[in-house]
Design a protein around this motif. Structure first.
Motif, short mmCIF file in Angstrom:
data_model
loop_
_atom_site.label_atom_id
_atom_site.label_comp_id
_atom_site.label_asym_id
_atom_site.label_seq_id
_atom_site.Cartn_x
_atom_site.Cartn_y
_atom_site.Cartn_z
N PHE A 101 1.50 -47.12 -55.32
CA PHE A 101 0.67 -46.60 -54.24
C PHE A 101 1.43 -46.85 -52.94
CE2 PHE A 101 -2.18 -47.25 -57.70
CZ PHE A 101 -3.17 -46.29 -57.57
N ALA A 156 -5.85 -48.28 -54.43
CA ALA A 156 -5.11 -48.86 -55.56
C ALA A 156 -5.99 -49.82 -56.36
CB ALA A 156 -3.87 -49.58 -55.05
N TYR A 185 0.34 -51.39 -61.74
CA TYR A 185 0.44 -50.73 -60.44
C TYR A 185 0.92 -51.72 -59.38
CZ TYR A 185 -3.94 -52.81 -58.59
OH TYR A 185 -4.90 -53.68 -58.14
N ILE A 233 1.65 -51.89 -54.84
CA ILE A 233 1.52 -51.28 -53.52
C ILE A 233 2.80 -51.55 -52.74
CG2 ILE A 233 0.14 -51.18 -51.40
CD1 ILE A 233 -2.14 -52.53 -53.13
#
Length: 199
Positions: free
Chosen positions: A17, A29, A105, A107
């Motif tokens: 993200f 996110a 994931y 950021i």
């Protein structure tokens, strides 16, 4: 066992993200990550926590000295400096997530995103979030960030926005629920979790 581990890692993906500060990438996110039960890769940073940030959850906040030691020891997979502060992701954290889960994931800003894309290639999917400059400024002000911090972030706005064109997907983010829904639909194409009602 080695074959199974390799197959699992081969199928693993990292969703990044990214986007300008104030784009809402963190909120989106976390919402998307929770929806899919995705593991988060937490970056290390030398800057102090911002209002509402939790050590070990948003970032691992460490001193410049500790960061330099970790960097000398080759612990970081990617390491960037922004406005005098260092940001990095440990190789160990990325590899452990990919070996145990089908996705994770993180950021990142454009520099970090570019480094991971170069290393992991097609395993990396970049999700670019953006809003107009004024909205980005207002959001950061509402978070309680100092004016000088906001000014520094906005000085990178155009550079960050230019990164949109090379990312795999881009989303305008003025409504958290709508953006989360759109990204969930997009990630479902990769993960095939059956979370989206197609009727």
């Amino acid at each position: 066992m080695l074959v199974r581990l390799y197959e699992k890692r081969a199928a693993s993906q990292i969703f990044i993200f990214t986007g300008p500060d104030g784009s809402g990438r963190k909120s989106v996110a976390e919402a998307v990550g929770q929806t899919f039960g995705m593991e988060k890769i937490v970056s290390f940073v030398t800057r102090p926590p911002r209002p509402g940030e939790v050590n070990g959850q948003d970032y691992c906040f460490i001193s410049h000295e500790t960061y330099r030691t970790m960097e000398r020891q080759g612990e970081f997979l990617e390491s960037v400096e922004i406005d005098g502060q260092h940001y990095g992701i440990r190789s160990l954290d990325v590899e452990s997530k990919l070996s145990q889960h089908d996705c994770a994931y993180v950021i990142l800003n454009r520099e970090g995103a570019s480094i991971l894309k170069k290393i992991y290639g097609e395993k990396v999917v970049r999700l670019f979030l953006y809003v107009d400059r004024r909205t980005a400024e207002e959001r950061q002000f509402n978070l309680g960030l100092a004016n000088e911090v906001i000014a520094k972030h906005l000085s990178h706005y155009d550079e960050e926005m230019a990164y949109r064109s090379v990312c795999e997907h881009a989303f305008e983010n003025y409504d958290l629920g709508q953006t989360t829904f759109e990204i969930t639909n997009t990630l479902e194409q990769y993960l095939q979790r059956g979370l989206v009602d197609k009727d």
